[in-house]
Design a protein around this motif. Structure first.
Motif, PDB file in Angstrom:
ATOM      1  N   ALA A  11       0.829  -1.205   0.000  1.00  0.00           N
ATOM      2  CA  ALA A  11       0.000   0.000   0.000  1.00  0.00           C
ATOM      3  C   ALA A  11       0.862   1.251   0.000  1.00  0.00           C
ATOM      4  O   ALA A  11       0.552   2.231  -0.689  1.00  0.00           O
ATOM      5  N   ALA A  12       1.956   1.230   0.751  1.00  0.00           N
ATOM      6  CA  ALA A  12       2.863   2.384   0.793  1.00  0.00           C
ATOM      7  C   ALA A  12       3.484   2.637  -0.575  1.00  0.00           C
ATOM      8  O   ALA A  12       3.619   3.794  -0.997  1.00  0.00           O
ATOM      9  N   ILE A  13       3.858   1.581  -1.252  1.00  0.00           N
ATOM     10  CA  ILE A  13       4.438   1.724  -2.594  1.00  0.00           C
ATOM     11  C   ILE A  13       3.420   2.334  -3.549  1.00  0.00           C
ATOM     12  O   ILE A  13       3.719   3.270  -4.290  1.00  0.00           O
ATOM     13  N   LEU A  14       2.199   1.808  -3.526  1.00  0.00           N
ATOM     14  CA  LEU A  14       1.171   2.305  -4.443  1.00  0.00           C
ATOM     15  C   LEU A  14       0.809   3.754  -4.131  1.00  0.00           C
ATOM     16  O   LEU A  14       0.646   4.561  -5.059  1.00  0.00           O
ATOM     17  N   ASP A  15       0.702   4.100  -2.849  1.00  0.00           N
ATOM     18  CA  ASP A  15       0.419   5.493  -2.490  1.00  0.00           C
ATOM     19  C   ASP A  15       1.554   6.409  -2.951  1.00  0.00           C
ATOM     20  O   ASP A  15       1.307   7.478  -3.500  1.00  0.00           O
ATOM     21  N   ALA A  16       2.779   5.981  -2.721  1.00  0.00           N
ATOM     22  CA  ALA A  16       3.935   6.782  -3.135  1.00  0.00           C
ATOM     23  C   ALA A  16       3.971   6.927  -4.651  1.00  0.00           C
ATOM     24  O   ALA A  16       4.230   8.026  -5.178  1.00  0.00           O
ATOM     25  N   ALA A  17       3.704   5.847  -5.343  1.00  0.00           N
ATOM     26  CA  ALA A  17       3.714   5.888  -6.812  1.00  0.00           C
ATOM     27  C   ALA A  17       2.661   6.845  -7.327  1.00  0.00           C
ATOM     28  O   ALA A  17       2.925   7.649  -8.232  1.00  0.00           O
ATOM     29  N   TRP A  18       1.468   6.763  -6.743  1.00  0.00           N
ATOM     30  CA  TRP A  18       0.405   7.650  -7.223  1.00  0.00           C
ATOM     31  C   TRP A  18       0.783   9.112  -6.993  1.00  0.00           C
ATOM     32  O   TRP A  18       0.556   9.959  -7.864  1.00  0.00           O
ATOM     33  N   GLN A  19       1.374   9.427  -5.842  1.00  0.00           N
ATOM     34  CA  GLN A  19       1.795  10.800  -5.576  1.00  0.00           C
ATOM     35  C   GLN A  19       2.839  11.255  -6.595  1.00  0.00           C
ATOM     36  O   GLN A  19       2.790  12.389  -7.074  1.00  0.00           O
ATOM     37  N   MET A  31      11.582   4.921 -11.269  1.00  0.00           N
ATOM     38  CA  MET A  31      11.466   3.964 -10.171  1.00  0.00           C
ATOM     39  C   MET A  31      12.197   4.498  -8.934  1.00  0.00           C
ATOM     40  O   MET A  31      11.769   4.259  -7.806  1.00  0.00           O
ATOM     41  N   ASP A  32      13.293   5.246  -9.126  1.00  0.00           N
ATOM     42  CA  ASP A  32      14.002   5.873  -8.004  1.00  0.00           C
ATOM     43  C   ASP A  32      13.084   6.830  -7.239  1.00  0.00           C
ATOM     44  O   ASP A  32      13.111   6.867  -6.013  1.00  0.00           O
ATOM     45  N   ASP A  33      12.283   7.603  -7.977  1.00  0.00           N
ATOM     46  CA  ASP A  33      11.354   8.541  -7.342  1.00  0.00           C
ATOM     47  C   ASP A  33      10.352   7.798  -6.462  1.00  0.00           C
ATOM     48  O   ASP A  33      10.074   8.206  -5.334  1.00  0.00           O
ATOM     49  N   ILE A  34       9.817   6.706  -7.006  1.00  0.00           N
ATOM     50  CA  ILE A  34       8.819   5.927  -6.269  1.00  0.00           C
ATOM     51  C   ILE A  34       9.452   5.287  -5.040  1.00  0.00           C
ATOM     52  O   ILE A  34       8.881   5.322  -3.940  1.00  0.00           O
ATOM     53  N   ALA A  35      10.633   4.707  -5.210  1.00  0.00           N
ATOM     54  CA  ALA A  35      11.322   4.075  -4.074  1.00  0.00           C
ATOM     55  C   ALA A  35      11.590   5.095  -2.972  1.00  0.00           C
ATOM     56  O   ALA A  35      11.315   4.836  -1.792  1.00  0.00           O
ATOM     57  N   ARG A  36      12.084   6.255  -3.357  1.00  0.00           N
ATOM     58  CA  ARG A  36      12.391   7.301  -2.378  1.00  0.00           C
ATOM     59  C   ARG A  36      11.108   7.739  -1.650  1.00  0.00           C
ATOM     60  O   ARG A  36      11.097   7.857  -0.427  1.00  0.00           O
ATOM     61  N   ALA A  37      10.022   7.945  -2.402  1.00  0.00           N
ATOM     62  CA  ALA A  37       8.760   8.377  -1.796  1.00  0.00           C
ATOM     63  C   ALA A  37       8.173   7.304  -0.876  1.00  0.00           C
ATOM     64  O   ALA A  37       7.495   7.624   0.101  1.00  0.00           O
ATOM     65  N   ALA A  38       8.452   6.037  -1.189  1.00  0.00           N
ATOM     66  CA  ALA A  38       7.951   4.927  -0.363  1.00  0.00           C
ATOM     67  C   ALA A  38       8.882   4.627   0.806  1.00  0.00           C
ATOM     68  O   ALA A  38       8.581   3.754   1.627  1.00  0.00           O
ATOM     69  N   GLY A  39      10.017   5.308   0.875  1.00  0.00           N
ATOM     70  CA  GLY A  39      10.953   5.101   1.969  1.00  0.00           C
ATOM     71  C   GLY A  39      11.683   3.774   1.885  1.00  0.00           C
ATOM     72  O   GLY A  39      11.919   3.114   2.896  1.00  0.00           O
ATOM     73  N   MET A  40      12.062   3.402   0.665  1.00  0.00           N
ATOM     74  CA  MET A  40      12.766   2.134   0.475  1.00  0.00           C
ATOM     75  C   MET A  40      13.816   2.286  -0.612  1.00  0.00           C
ATOM     76  O   MET A  40      13.847   3.285  -1.321  1.00  0.00           O
TER      77      MET A  40
END
Length: 197
Positions: A11-19, A31-40
């Motif tokens: 859920a955190a990944i999907l929320d971060a990706a959507w943002q 993918m770096d942006d999504i990983a960073r936003a998801a805290g991973m």
């Protein structure tokens, strides 16, 4: 895509990706942006998703799953046909639609949705039509509403009209207002047809 090991992480990944998609657009999101936003880390993200298209497809599937549940729940509530339909239509125009309409990258996201997850959207919209069909058939069977044609035909007409309202939306508040007006218009017609029998 590998099976999710942690629903909270998923859920955190999907929320971060959507943002990220809403903020930067699909093409400019990495993918770096999504990983960073998801805290991973990026390698950890790849344990869940192959690429951003895979993530976008999961977002689309989640959207239709959530909307189907919300629409079914709204249609199960008591009230006039217009009130019930207004709640169902509002539930259908959920947070994903809101984000697309409000995002400066909304058109790109709509195009991406068609290109990467058109099959998911088609299946999701068919499922929603079935939910409306069942509601129409149940209401007609007890004499609460009536209409010309079959429940399938009326549900298909509703689905087509909702697509048109979404396409014409210039703002989310305007879209929501159009949904409410349309719901009350349809509801009044369904109830008037039943009372004239």
């Amino acid at each position: 895509m590998s099976e999710p090991k942690d629903d909270t992480r998923q859920a955190a990944i999907l929320d971060a990706a959507w943002q990220c998609f809403a903020s930067y657009g699909f093409r400019k999101t990495a993918m770096d942006d999504i990983a960073r936003a998801a805290g991973m880390s990026r390698p950890a993200l790849y344990q869940h998703y192959r690429n951003k298209e895979d993530i976008f497809r999961s977002l689309a599937q989640n959207h239709f799953d959530e909307v189907a549940i919300a629409v079914r729940a709204a249609l199960a509530k008591p009230g006039s046909a217009g009130t019930v339909l207004a709640e169902a239509f509002t539930a259908q125009g959920g947070r994903l639609i809101e984000a697309m309409v409000r995002s400066p990258h909304g058109m790109e996201l709509i195009d991406t949705s068609r290109a990467t997850s058109g099959d998911i959207a088609e299946a999701g919209e068919a499922r929603l039509s079935e939910i409306y069909r069942d509601w129409l058939a149940a209401g007609q069977s007890v004499g609460r509403i009536d209409f010309e044609g079959s429940p399938e035909q009326v549900a298909a007409t509703i689905a087509a009209a909702l697509k048109g309202l979404k396409s014409a939306a210039k703002s989310f508040s305007g879209y929501q207002a159009s949904l409410r007006r349309f719901a009350h218009l349809i509801g009044a017609g369904l109830e008037a047809a039943a009372s004239s029998r």
